[in-house]
Design a protein around this motif. Structure first.
Motif, PDB file in Angstrom:
ATOM      1  N   LEU A  84       0.807  -1.113   0.078  1.00 22.32           N
ATOM      2  CA  LEU A  84      -0.084   0.092  -0.134  1.00 22.32           C
ATOM      3  C   LEU A  84       0.844   1.226   0.112  1.00 22.32           C
ATOM      4  O   LEU A  84       1.638   1.406   0.738  1.00 22.32           O
ATOM      5  N   ASP A  85       0.679   2.117  -0.839  1.00 23.53           N
ATOM      6  CA  ASP A  85       1.673   3.241  -1.224  1.00 23.53           C
ATOM      7  C   ASP A  85       1.037   4.399  -0.201  1.00 23.53           C
ATOM      8  O   ASP A  85       0.115   4.842   0.292  1.00 23.53           O
ATOM      9  N   GLN A  86       2.192   4.752   0.966  1.00 20.69           N
ATOM     10  CA  GLN A  86       1.916   5.414   2.108  1.00 20.69           C
ATOM     11  C   GLN A  86       3.401   6.051   2.495  1.00 20.69           C
ATOM     12  O   GLN A  86       4.292   5.514   2.345  1.00 20.69           O
ATOM     13  N   ARG A  87       3.106   7.228   3.118  1.00 25.34           N
ATOM     14  CA  ARG A  87       4.335   8.255   3.904  1.00 25.34           C
ATOM     15  C   ARG A  87       3.697   8.545   5.099  1.00 25.34           C
ATOM     16  O   ARG A  87       2.784   9.025   5.105  1.00 25.34           O
ATOM     17  N   GLY A  88       4.550   8.266   5.896  1.00 27.23           N
ATOM     18  CA  GLY A  88       4.264   8.908   7.446  1.00 27.23           C
ATOM     19  C   GLY A  88       5.132   9.673   8.080  1.00 27.23           C
ATOM     20  O   GLY A  88       6.469   9.549   7.483  1.00 27.23           O
ATOM     21  N   ARG A  89       4.920  10.639   8.969  1.00 30.40           N
ATOM     22  CA  ARG A  89       5.620  11.406   9.330  1.00 30.40           C
ATOM     23  C   ARG A  89       5.346  11.995  10.867  1.00 30.40           C
ATOM     24  O   ARG A  89       4.219  12.413  11.157  1.00 30.40           O
ATOM     25  N   TRP A  90       6.325  11.820  11.889  1.00 30.91           N
ATOM     26  CA  TRP A  90       6.181  12.398  13.179  1.00 30.91           C
ATOM     27  C   TRP A  90       7.022  13.533  13.214  1.00 30.91           C
ATOM     28  O   TRP A  90       8.158  13.638  12.801  1.00 30.91           O
ATOM     29  N   ARG A  91       6.397  14.685  13.898  1.00 26.49           N
ATOM     30  CA  ARG A  91       6.995  15.955  14.075  1.00 26.49           C
ATOM     31  C   ARG A  91       6.911  16.396  15.615  1.00 26.49           C
ATOM     32  O   ARG A  91       5.743  16.564  15.848  1.00 26.49           O
ATOM     33  N   VAL A  92       7.929  16.423  16.177  1.00 24.98           N
ATOM     34  CA  VAL A  92       7.766  16.847  17.685  1.00 24.98           C
ATOM     35  C   VAL A  92       8.401  18.257  17.899  1.00 24.98           C
ATOM     36  O   VAL A  92       9.599  18.350  17.443  1.00 24.98           O
ATOM     37  N   ARG A  93       7.606  19.184  18.357  1.00 30.73           N
ATOM     38  CA  ARG A  93       8.094  20.671  18.747  1.00 30.73           C
ATOM     39  C   ARG A  93       7.885  21.035  19.977  1.00 30.73           C
ATOM     40  O   ARG A  93       6.723  20.664  20.663  1.00 30.73           O
ATOM     41  N   GLU A  94       8.554  21.839  20.704  1.00 31.12           N
ATOM     42  CA  GLU A  94       8.486  22.357  21.855  1.00 31.12           C
ATOM     43  C   GLU A  94       7.510  23.722  21.921  1.00 31.12           C
ATOM     44  O   GLU A  94       7.787  24.658  20.895  1.00 31.12           O
ATOM     45  N   GLN A  95       6.549  23.961  22.765  1.00 34.69           N
ATOM     46  CA  GLN A  95       5.999  24.951  22.964  1.00 34.69           C
ATOM     47  C   GLN A  95       6.343  26.123  23.730  1.00 34.69           C
ATOM     48  O   GLN A  95       7.155  25.659  24.564  1.00 34.69           O
ATOM     49  N   ASP A  96       6.015  27.355  23.967  1.00 36.31           N
ATOM     50  CA  ASP A  96       6.368  28.231  24.660  1.00 36.31           C
ATOM     51  C   ASP A  96       6.057  27.967  26.243  1.00 36.31           C
ATOM     52  O   ASP A  96       6.761  28.251  27.210  1.00 36.31           O
ATOM     53  N   ASP A  97       4.958  27.170  26.251  1.00 36.97           N
ATOM     54  CA  ASP A  97       4.792  26.776  27.875  1.00 36.97           C
ATOM     55  C   ASP A  97       5.583  25.651  28.153  1.00 36.97           C
ATOM     56  O   ASP A  97       5.257  25.209  29.522  1.00 36.97           O
ATOM     57  N   GLY A  98       6.662  25.044  27.648  1.00 42.41           N
ATOM     58  CA  GLY A  98       7.184  24.080  27.818  1.00 42.41           C
ATOM     59  C   GLY A  98       6.643  22.591  27.690  1.00 42.41           C
ATOM     60  O   GLY A  98       7.485  21.640  27.587  1.00 42.41           O
ATOM     61  N   ARG A  99       5.462  22.704  27.122  1.00 39.88           N
ATOM     62  CA  ARG A  99       4.989  21.243  26.577  1.00 39.88           C
ATOM     63  C   ARG A  99       5.342  21.116  25.180  1.00 39.88           C
ATOM     64  O   ARG A  99       6.157  22.051  24.613  1.00 39.88           O
ATOM     65  N   THR A 100       4.969  20.046  24.698  1.00 39.84           N
ATOM     66  CA  THR A 100       5.317  19.470  23.430  1.00 39.84           C
ATOM     67  C   THR A 100       4.241  19.168  22.512  1.00 39.84           C
ATOM     68  O   THR A 100       3.270  18.392  23.186  1.00 39.84           O
ATOM     69  N   ARG A 101       4.356  19.605  21.468  1.00 43.63           N
ATOM     70  CA  ARG A 101       3.339  19.521  20.236  1.00 43.63           C
ATOM     71  C   ARG A 101       3.712  18.337  19.390  1.00 43.63           C
ATOM     72  O   ARG A 101       4.641  18.394  18.734  1.00 43.63           O
ATOM     73  N   VAL A 102       2.856  17.461  19.148  1.00 44.46           N
ATOM     74  CA  VAL A 102       3.434  16.126  18.435  1.00 44.46           C
ATOM     75  C   VAL A 102       2.430  16.110  17.325  1.00 44.46           C
ATOM     76  O   VAL A 102       0.948  16.107  17.459  1.00 44.46           O
ATOM     77  N   SER A 103       2.800  16.148  16.175  1.00 43.00           N
ATOM     78  CA  SER A 103       2.096  15.826  14.797  1.00 43.00           C
ATOM     79  C   SER A 103       2.209  14.658  14.309  1.00 43.00           C
ATOM     80  O   SER A 103       3.475  14.113  14.391  1.00 43.00           O
ATOM     81  N   LEU A 104       1.114  13.910  13.601  1.00 37.46           N
ATOM     82  CA  LEU A 104       1.435  12.664  12.915  1.00 37.46           C
ATOM     83  C   LEU A 104       0.496  12.758  11.797  1.00 37.46           C
ATOM     84  O   LEU A 104      -0.473  13.241  11.549  1.00 37.46           O
ATOM     85  N   ARG A 105       1.525  12.507  10.562  1.00 38.08           N
ATOM     86  CA  ARG A 105       0.873  12.950   9.063  1.00 38.08           C
ATOM     87  C   ARG A 105       1.134  11.538   8.382  1.00 38.08           C
ATOM     88  O   ARG A 105       1.861  10.894   8.585  1.00 38.08           O
ATOM     89  N   LEU A 106      -0.146  11.380   7.682  1.00 37.13           N
ATOM     90  CA  LEU A 106      -0.108  10.099   6.761  1.00 37.13           C
ATOM     91  C   LEU A 106      -0.507  10.373   5.482  1.00 37.13           C
ATOM     92  O   LEU A 106      -1.593  11.112   5.169  1.00 37.13           O
ATOM     93  N   ARG A 107       0.383  10.167   4.272  1.00 37.98           N
ATOM     94  CA  ARG A 107      -0.220  10.341   3.139  1.00 37.98           C
ATOM     95  C   ARG A 107      -0.502   8.974   2.475  1.00 37.98           C
ATOM     96  O   ARG A 107       0.548   8.142   2.606  1.00 37.98           O
ATOM     97  N   TYR A 108      -1.455   8.659   1.687  1.00 41.63           N
ATOM     98  CA  TYR A 108      -1.466   7.343   1.326  1.00 41.63           C
ATOM     99  C   TYR A 108      -2.474   7.398  -0.136  1.00 41.63           C
ATOM    100  O   TYR A 108      -3.112   8.338  -0.108  1.00 41.63           O
ATOM    101  N   GLN A 109      -2.286   6.145  -0.835  1.00 45.47           N
ATOM    102  CA  GLN A 109      -3.170   6.206  -2.067  1.00 45.47           C
ATOM    103  C   GLN A 109      -3.292   4.891  -2.173  1.00 45.47           C
ATOM    104  O   GLN A 109      -2.420   3.989  -2.454  1.00 45.47           O
TER     105      GLN A 109
END
Length: 719
Positions: A84-109
């Protein structure tokens, strides 16, 4: 197709990364993943390859993926090499308040050209749900709350599957149903614009059909015919007139109409405004209406003129509009007047938070009807599950005999939006007129409730044969129990066109029996359709073995959001109680044995009234039967049977002997009372609360409307 979700975690980037980089835990953390194994034993870093597999129902969809980006503690990405054609990505970034924003992206066809494109579209909302579930698990794992998953929690695990494969299945189902066709570019663009503008609402269904089939019949009722273009114009005018009358997006409006164009046009117009619509039962009494309206607080009520007196209390201090009327002059404005006065321009779509919602009332067979709120489905995958079992096709004609205010009639109205169905409506059900309508309009589908089928089969055979019903391909039933013998008789007369759906207002559907199921196992409720999980649990929440009776729990995308007055059904591991008892046979077919609150304990034995009802109903000369539990000094509780006979029928002793010989001594009714008819609601469900009131009145020394037992039988025989 690209889908992305985010979540904020109360932890450092490094702590989040420790969870994300641990591929050994991916089978547990990633929703729907059943395998994530290293191919080359290189566990970490760029270039590592993994065999992954996703469970989609009974199928497995796999890929070989390679890590193409590895940047601790910020970014991790993979892409598929095979499968199955797919691409995935985790992105981890620190916020101003010290917490962490986590993104999960999936591309598929998905593969398969047009079918693949449609598959991607219908699967997108479900993929998004899986990403949200995965991020929730990541957050729980990092923050130390635990994710609550175990081998004994099949509900959440199975509901959190990746839906790409289901999307492909859905696309194929829609193609078979004639929903996927090659349109002129301008019509295809108009279809896409309608969906984007109105979302998954009745407004979108008719706006899209007006583009594709402007001059074809949308509604046929006792007033004549309306094309899709006419419905679109009339509902634009009606929506603008409602707005001019002070009805705004976010308001709730009650609708108390029989099956006619006013019901449909009101629903479409109100969805264009962005209202919540409360569908009122036309069989309600005045006090019951007043109680429901007081609780739900609609701003306005749309009603048929015949219900004016019933709404005298409920309609006070509310805006009122009349849908169907026979009088030349009415006290309240009519829908026709609104259409005549309304602006024909297309209304401004409501905001997403005020999108149309439907509130369907429960049947109230065990108490006051509750409002069950349900948003529009996030995808059209649930429709695919139904169409896989019920053979409906695009641009067919459907005579919806079931009341539109009832969840079953409303379900078929919803199907008509997807299939651009021509809806044929008769305000009141009459068995012969239903057959006449099928013959006159060459109807392919006629959804009913079981009591309607019973009334058709009570017509003389020569009456039934007067009408050519050979166009029928589907008579789908729901709303109450379908006796196996009735199903066989109907199919012998009209062909194998019967399907039976088991569900409830709260869980939507749990199982669907095809004609083949009904012939192979009369009385079955069928098997769960794709995307639905069904489990049988005991009183302690443990799954019971096959063949053992327990409580029925269901999971699917169409479960309700809760009662409008507060509260919900019991939930175990993400699965909701249907309120019924039942068991699964060796083929996985469901059999419903009765309500979980109807089971009685007699002398230490569990007794389910439903099986006793079925046995009595099959006896020669018995038209129908209902059984309830009553208090008993010796055994705690015993059964009492209410029986309607024809052509003489069995005596009380005959019935008791039959139950004792075929079932068990402790299942024999303590007494049998013969009635002329059983009390029922508008959808044919027996009102057992009325039978209990009747019994309690007799226990208190009151007299019922009927004489009981052998006295009544003897009196009847003497006439």
């Amino acid at each position: 197709m690209r889908v992305e979700e985010q979540i904020v975690v109360s932890a450092s980037m490094e702590d989040v990364w420790k969870v994300i980089e641990d591929f050994d835990e991916y089978e547990r953390l990633l929703a729907g993943i059943t395998r994530w194994e290293s191919e080359d034993r290189r566990r970490r870093g760029q270039g590592a390859r993994y065999q992954i597999r996703m469970e989609v129902g009974s199928a497995q969809v796999g890929s070989l993926v390679e890590i193409v980006e590895w940047d601790p503690p910020c970014d991790l990405a993979w892409t598929s090499i095979t499968g199955l054609d797919q691409r995935g990505r985790w992105r981890v970034r620190e916020q101003d308040d010290g917490r962490t924003r986590v993104s999960l992206r999936l591309r598929y066809q998905a593969p398969g050209g047009l079918l693949g494109l449609v598959s991607d579209r219908v699967a997108s909302p479900m993929i998004r749900g899986n990403l949200r579930e995965t991020l929730k698990r990541i957050k729980q794992a990092v923050e130390g709350e635990g994710n609550g998953m175990s081998e004994n929690t099949p509900g959440l695990a199975q509901r959190a599957v990746t839906y790409a494969g289901r999307g492909i299945h859905a696309a194929r189902t829609f193609y078979s149903a004639g929903m996927i066709t090659v349109d002129r570019p301008d019509r295809f663009l108009g279809l896409i614009q309608a969906l984007r503008k109105w979302g998954n609402t009745p407004a979108a269904g008719y706006a899209a059909a007006a583009v594709r089939y402007p001059d074809e019949d949308a509604i046929i009722d006792e007033l004549g015919r309306l094309t899709f273009a006419e419905v679109e114009d009339r509902t634009n005018r009606m929506a603008n007139a409602f707005a001019d009358a002070g009805i705004s997006e976010g308001d709730q409006v009650g609708l108390m109409c029989r099956n006619h164009r006013g019901f449909i046009e009101s629903t479409v117009a109100l969805s264009k405004v962005g209202c919540t619509v409360l569908y009122l039962n036309t069989a309600f009494a005045g006090p019951q209406l007043a109680e429901v309206v007081k609780r739900e607080k609609p701003k306005a009520i749309i009603y048929d003129e015949e219900f004016t007196e019933l709404l005298e209390d409920a309609g006070k201090r509310r805006k009122r509009f009349i849908a169907w009327h026979d009088s030349d002059k009415t006290d309240d404005p009519t829908l026709d007047e609104l259409i005549e006065q309304g602006d024909p321009s297309e209304p401004v779509p409501p905001s997403e938070e005020n999108e149309y919602r439907a509130v369907i009332l429960t049947s109230g067979t065990t108490g006051t009807p509750k409002g069950a709120s349900r948003s529009q489905p996030t995808s059209i995958l649930p429709a695919a599950a139904m169409l896989d079992r019920i053979p409906l096709k695009a641009r067919e004609r459907s005579l919806i005999a079931a009341p539109l205010f009832h969840s079953w009639g409303f379900t078929h109205f919803t199907f008509s939006l997807l299939l651009s169905t021509t809806i044929v409506l008769q305000r009141k059900f009459d068995p012969e007129q239903t057959l006449a309508g099928i013959a006159q309009y060459r109807v392919q589908s006629c959804p009913m409730v079981p009591v309607m089928v019973q009334r058709i089969m009570q017509l003389p055979e020569e009456t039934r044969r007067k009408y050519d019903t050979s166009s029928l391909t589907s008579v789908a039933l729901s709303g109450s129990a379908l006796p196996g013998e009735l199903a066989i008789k109907f199919m012998d007369a009209f062909g194998d066109v019967l399907q039976n759906l088991y569900g409830s207002t709260e869980v939507a559907w749990a199982a669907i029996a095809t004609a083949q199921d009904l012939r192979a196992a009369p009385g079955t409720a069928g098997k769960p359709p794709i995307g639905t999980i069904l489990r049988i649990y005991d009183d302690k929440g443990r799954e019971v073995p096959q063949g053992e009776t327990g409580r029925i729990f269901v999971g699917n995308e169409m479960m309700f959001e809760g009662y409008t007055g507060g509260g919900s059904k019991e939930v175990i591991d993400g699965l909701m109680s249907s309120g019924d008892m039942g068991y699964l046979d060796e083929e996985g077919r469901l059999f419903v044995t009765g309500r979980d609150d109807e089971m009685i304990v007699s002398g230490g034995e569990n007794v389910f009234p439903h099986e006793v009802e079925d046995l009595i109903a099959k006896m020669p000369g018995v038209k129908e039967a209902a059984v309830i539990g009553v208090d008993d000094e010796q055994f705690g509780q015993r059964l009492k049977a209410y029986v309607v006979t024809e052509n003489g029928g069995p005596s009380e002793d005959d019935i008791k002997s039959k139950v004792k010989s075929d079932l068990a001594r402790y299942k024999v009714p303590r007494e049998v009372e013969f009635l002329d008819e059983l009390p029922r609601n508008a959808t044919g469900k027996v009102l057992k609360k009325e039978l209990k009131k009747r019994h309690e009145g007799e226990e208190d020394g009151g007299e019922g409307d009927e004489k009981s037992s052998e006295d009544r039988k003897a009196e009847k025989a003497g006439k």
